[in-house]
Write an enzyme that holds these catalytic residues in place. Structure first.
Site, mmCIF file in Angstrom:
data_model
loop_
_atom_site.group_PDB
_atom_site.id
_atom_site.type_symbol
_atom_site.label_atom_id
_atom_site.label_comp_id
_atom_site.label_asym_id
_atom_site.label_seq_id
_atom_site.Cartn_x
_atom_site.Cartn_y
_atom_site.Cartn_z
ATOM 1 N N HIS A 99 24.084 -32.094 -18.668
ATOM 2 C CA HIS A 99 24.689 -33.168 -19.439
ATOM 3 C C HIS A 99 25.231 -34.279 -18.556
ATOM 4 O O HIS A 99 26.004 -35.102 -18.999
ATOM 5 C CB HIS A 99 25.816 -32.618 -20.327
ATOM 6 C CG HIS A 99 25.333 -31.705 -21.405
ATOM 7 N ND1 HIS A 99 24.947 -30.418 -21.155
ATOM 8 C CD2 HIS A 99 25.145 -31.897 -22.726
ATOM 9 C CE1 HIS A 99 24.562 -29.845 -22.279
ATOM 10 N NE2 HIS A 99 24.668 -30.716 -23.249
ATOM 11 N N GLU A 154 20.288 -36.838 -33.714
ATOM 12 C CA GLU A 154 20.848 -35.495 -33.846
ATOM 13 C C GLU A 154 22.366 -35.574 -34.018
ATOM 14 O O GLU A 154 23.057 -36.149 -33.181
ATOM 15 C CB GLU A 154 20.491 -34.677 -32.602
ATOM 16 C CG GLU A 154 18.985 -34.512 -32.410
ATOM 17 C CD GLU A 154 18.607 -34.163 -30.983
ATOM 18 O OE1 GLU A 154 19.513 -33.835 -30.186
ATOM 19 O OE2 GLU A 154 17.405 -34.223 -30.654
ATOM 20 N N ASP A 167 20.076 -37.081 -20.295
ATOM 21 C CA ASP A 167 19.107 -36.103 -19.797
ATOM 22 C C ASP A 167 17.979 -35.878 -20.799
ATOM 23 O O ASP A 167 16.833 -35.647 -20.413
ATOM 24 C CB ASP A 167 19.787 -34.751 -19.538
ATOM 25 C CG ASP A 167 21.053 -34.888 -18.730
ATOM 26 O OD1 ASP A 167 21.054 -34.446 -17.577
ATOM 27 O OD2 ASP A 167 22.031 -35.445 -19.256
ATOM 28 N N TYR A 168 18.309 -35.913 -22.080
ATOM 29 C CA TYR A 168 17.322 -35.616 -23.124
ATOM 30 C C TYR A 168 16.350 -36.766 -23.344
ATOM 31 O O TYR A 168 15.345 -36.614 -24.046
ATOM 32 C CB TYR A 168 18.017 -35.286 -24.444
ATOM 33 C CG TYR A 168 19.015 -34.153 -24.370
ATOM 34 C CD1 TYR A 168 19.069 -33.294 -23.269
ATOM 35 C CD2 TYR A 168 19.918 -33.939 -25.412
ATOM 36 C CE1 TYR A 168 19.994 -32.255 -23.212
ATOM 37 C CE2 TYR A 168 20.844 -32.900 -25.359
ATOM 38 C CZ TYR A 168 20.877 -32.072 -24.252
ATOM 39 O OH TYR A 168 21.795 -31.056 -24.192
ATOM 40 N N GLU A 203 13.314 -35.450 -29.963
ATOM 41 C CA GLU A 203 13.581 -36.742 -29.331
ATOM 42 C C GLU A 203 12.405 -37.709 -29.378
ATOM 43 O O GLU A 203 12.578 -38.913 -29.592
ATOM 44 C CB GLU A 203 14.029 -36.545 -27.876
ATOM 45 C CG GLU A 203 15.441 -36.040 -27.715
ATOM 46 C CD GLU A 203 15.591 -34.544 -27.910
ATOM 47 O OE1 GLU A 203 16.741 -34.059 -27.933
ATOM 48 O OE2 GLU A 203 14.550 -33.858 -28.053
ATOM 49 N N GLN A 261 20.815 -37.817 -27.811
ATOM 50 C CA GLN A 261 22.181 -37.341 -27.680
ATOM 51 C C GLN A 261 22.757 -37.454 -26.275
ATOM 52 O O GLN A 261 23.906 -37.845 -26.093
ATOM 53 C CB GLN A 261 22.269 -35.900 -28.186
ATOM 54 C CG GLN A 261 23.676 -35.445 -28.477
ATOM 55 C CD GLN A 261 23.688 -34.199 -29.339
ATOM 56 O OE1 GLN A 261 23.647 -33.084 -28.826
ATOM 57 N NE2 GLN A 261 23.722 -34.382 -30.645
#
Length: 804
Positions: A593, A495, A551-552, A526, A548
């Protein structure tokens, strides 16, 4: 096909062979089910009912193509010769010998297929000259994400001139990726994310949905809108015009599972468009039956009506194919009966051979166990009980290795007060069995080739008077620039990675320099960003995929844990996917984040390296190391490092940072502070403050969490200071607890075990001190040695002195 059809879709000989292949596969399913229910195998999930569509797929599947499939594709695999009947039964029995069961070495249940992409030394085979099968998974729809990358690789090999230098991986991008999935799995998010990504990327994949109307016992009405994936997919359909003019979207097909001529035609057409124009297709195979139910864990009679069961019998694909062939005079009833009798014998003979090969080494170990227990009985005060143990083991039908282990352990415990050469010999044999089993089942978690990242030698950064001081993001940007220049197979995506150059500018300007195929943007997806990387890596490319923020990563963690991390292990070294997952985390305010799921990640991704550099220079060195190696890795960059000033090494494209080697950032004698990543700066600041009150703290950056301190540097510091503090940004009991265990239990355990005198009875069988391929994790064999030797020491300290 009507009686008056002037021609058959295949020659009579091919049609007869196809029928017999389908029949043999059905017999394998029936006999396999019997083996499970009789207790010889543990679990069975078979391809009964899907034989005829798979024959049609096999006719259009070409060498160089890839499959990312469903654990019911056995007929297809038989038809291609990827596996034969004996090896199929070996997998059902979980035969751990790769010579007998070359796909998974008994590490997966039956019907989990793969091919071998690697030579024994870890180098690549010519993938264009073989049928390629990516390794199957059990979680439903988990095979979907990697299909994105398997198909996308064809596009890259076709459109990137630099890749023409690697003909062993592709023939001008003509390869099609064939995906199979059950109808109920189309309710999974991974299915839809994959379907969308393949359509957006415009890549050659053919997705087959086998629709038998159920997901285990749950009918389609509870699975999907309209109860029909073909109808749902209409919005993805390509405009009806010539492929060279209208190439956006999917070709859609719906075909019945028992209509062999139509199946052949559909797959031939879908393959032609995918191969030539890279147009994806979805084939909805309806009217699929499941004669033996979902699996050996239950009976479909419990949830299917009598009418449904009768319909499944009437519309069974093999029955329909047989009737159609007789109707078209391909063979007579008598001929078919004769072929079926022969094929039933063939399948049963393969089963017997597989079972005999599986049992042979176990029986040899049983004979030796019995001999040793009876030898011990001759000189023991527990003679009668030992002979009873032996008799029980001898009488156990089809004894397994756990039966042998139980008998041997019982004998050792019973004779804990006996000290004799016979007992020492039995103990050594017992330990060796455990060591051998550990080697059979635990090998290849990480690469064992010369190209392993663990073997990359350190090259220190070089600085000169002219070395500029840059922002951290400029340092890593320079590293990526150098890597893209030297490695033509390297591609990066995620991304905002392409046009923007990622949110922190690590790839700034590199899409413009190297093109949109090598540095590219993706959608917010993701799981399939990671899947895209896995598929590309399986096909010989070197992807860096960006998630990115840390956390993701949770969106992709299931695919990372179930597929990527253990891929090399579950193929017994037959395939590799050297994916580099790039992300960033820590030291940024805000819940979403700056989270730290590191403790969970560390426990879920054994088989990957997990790297946590404290700055962008260290990150650059790690990227260089990983690109020389062939293991997958996760690298977490420090969020607040992009704007910190760092000097740019003159050898930014060449210097390397070794894995599993901590760095001492500050010498000290009073306490050891162990940390990583962003916390290194915090720990150094604290150490300076402690210095003001006369306390000298030694600060160590572990640098990599997997592997963790391969050479015991932290333990050496702890021996010097006598105090240790673990610092991180994880939840209490998270990564700090992991690091504590690594140092005090694993490294400490190795230290005292290694100090034992070499002349101890049985010590020659003790596993060697050092890296066993699983980063300091003490093998089970050593655990057993410790426990047994502890009992020996307690019984007779003079004969068996304390270790360490």
């Amino acid at each position: 096909m009507p009686k008056n059809t002037p021609s058959l879709p295949l020659s009579p000989e091919e049609l007869i062979q196809d029928y017999r292949q389908a029949f043999r596969s059905r017999q394998a399913s029936a006999i396999g089910r019997r083996e499970v229910l009789s207790g010889k195998a543990k679990f069975g999930i078979f391809g009964d009912g899907k034989e005829v569509p798979q024959l049609a797929i096999a006719h259009s599947f070409k060498k160089g193509d890839w499959r990312s499939g469903y654990y019911r594709d056995q007929t297809w695999m038989f038809a291609l010769g990827v596996i034969d009947l004996q090896k199929w039964f070996a997998a059902l029995y979980a035969h751990e010998d790769p010579q007998a069961e070359p796909m998974t070495g008994g590490r997966n249940m039956g019907d989990h297929f793969n091919s071998r992409s690697l030579n024994p030394d870890g180098t690549w085979r010519d993938l264009t000259e073989q049928y390629n099968v990516s390794p199957d998974l059990s979680p439903t729809a988990a095979q979907m994400p990697r299909a994105v990358g398997l198909a996308y690789a064809s596009k890259l090999y076709r459109e990137l001139d630099l890749l023409k230098a690697f003909p062993q991986f592709s023939h001008d991008g003509d390869e099609v990726t064939w995906v199979t999935v059950g109808n109920a799995s189309t309710a999974e998010g991974l299915f839809w994310e994959t379907v969308n990504a393949i359509g957006v990327l415009h890549v050659p994949a053919i997705i087959t949905v086998y629709d038998d109307g159920y997901g285990i016992s749950v009918p389609n009405q509870f699975q999907m809108v309209k109860e029909n994936i073909y109808a749902i997919m209409k919005g993805f359909e390509r405009l009806p015009c010539p492929a060279e003019e209208c190439d956006r979207g999917y070709d859609l097909y719906s075909v019945r599972a028992w209509d062999y001529p139509e199946l052949l035609a559909v797959y031939e057409k879908a393959a032609a468009n995918a191969r030539k124009y890279h147009i994806p297709a979805l084939v909805h195979v309806t009217d699929v039956t499941q004669p033996f139910g979902h699996s050996t864990s239950g009976s479909h009679e419990r949830y299917k009506s009598k009418e449904r069961l009768q319909w499944e019998e009437d519309f069974d694909g093999i029955r329909r194919l047989r009737a159609w062939l007789i109707e078209n005079k391909v063979g007579t009833e008598k001929q078919f009966a004769g072929w079926e009798a022969e094929d039933t014998e063939t399948v049963e003979a393969a089963r017997k051979a597989a079972w005999a090969a599986f049992r042979a080494p176990i029986e040899a170990e049983r004979r030796r166990s019995l001999e040793l227990i009876r030898d011990l009985a001759k000189s023991s005060t527990h003679q009668d009980v030992l002979n009873d143990i032996a008799a029980k083991l001898e009488d156990t039908p089809d004894a397994m290795r756990h039966d042998l282990a139980a008998a041997l352990h019982e004998a050792i415990i019973l004779t804990r007060d006996d000290f004799s050469p016979a007992r020492d010999t039995l103990l050594a044999f017992m330990l060796q069995l455990d060591i051998d089993m550990n080697a059979r089942l635990s090998s290849h978690l990480y690469s064992q080739s010369a190209e392993s990242a663990l073997n990359v030698e350190e090259v220190k950064p070089v600085y000169s008077e002219g070395s500029p001081t840059l922002m951290g993001f400029e340092v890593v940007n320079a590293a990526f620039d150098a890597a893209l220049a030297r490695e033509p197979r390297l591609v990066a995506f995620g991304e905002d990675v392409g046009k923007l150059g990622d949110v922190n500018q690590g790839f700034r300007g590199l899409q413009e320099k190297y093109g949109a195929l090598r540095v590219s943007d993706t959608g917010i997806r993701e799981a399939t960003i990671l899947g895209q990387a896995i598929g590309l890596a399986l096909r010989g490319l070197r992807p860096i995929c960006e998630i990115q923020y840390l956390d993701y990563l949770l969106f992709a963690l299931q695919t990372m844990a179930d597929d990527l991390a253990n891929l090399h292990w579950r193929t017994v070294g037959g395939q590799k996917a050297p994916v580099i997952v790039r992300t960033r985390g820590h030291r940024l305010e805000g819940v979403w984040h700056s989270g730290s799921p590191m403790a969970g990640i560390l426990n879920l991704v054994h088989g990957m390296h997990v790297l946590v550099p404290r700055n962008m220079t260290q990150a650059a060195g790690f990227y260089n190391t990983l690109l020389e190696g062939d293991d997958p890795a996760l690298l977490v960059e420090v969020l607040n490092g992009y704007r910190r000033k760092e000097r740019l090494p003159d050898n930014i494209g060449e210097f390397t940072v070794p894995l599993g080697v901590p760095e001492v950032l500050r010498e000290g004698s009073d306490a050891t502070v162990v940390t990583y990543g962003a916390c290194c700066h915090v720990a150094l600041d604290a150490a300076e403050k402690l210095d003001q009150v006369g306390i000298q703290a030694e600060v160590i950056d572990v640098q990599t969490l997997l592997p963790f301190d391969r050479h015991g540097r932290i333990l050496e510091s702890l021996k010097k200071t006598g105090r240790v503090l673990f610092v991180d940004e994880d939840v209490p009991g998270g990564t700090t607890a992991y690091m504590l265990r690594q140092v005090l239990e694993v490294q400490g355990g190795y230290a005292w075990l290694d100090s034992a005198p070499a002349t101890l009875p049985g010590s020659e069988h003790r596993p060697a001190y050092g890296n066993d391929g699983d980063y300091w994790s003490k093998p089970n064999a050593e655990g057993i040695f410790d426990a047994v030797y502890g009992m020996m020491h307690e019984a007779n300290p003079a004969r068996y002195p304390a270790l360490g």
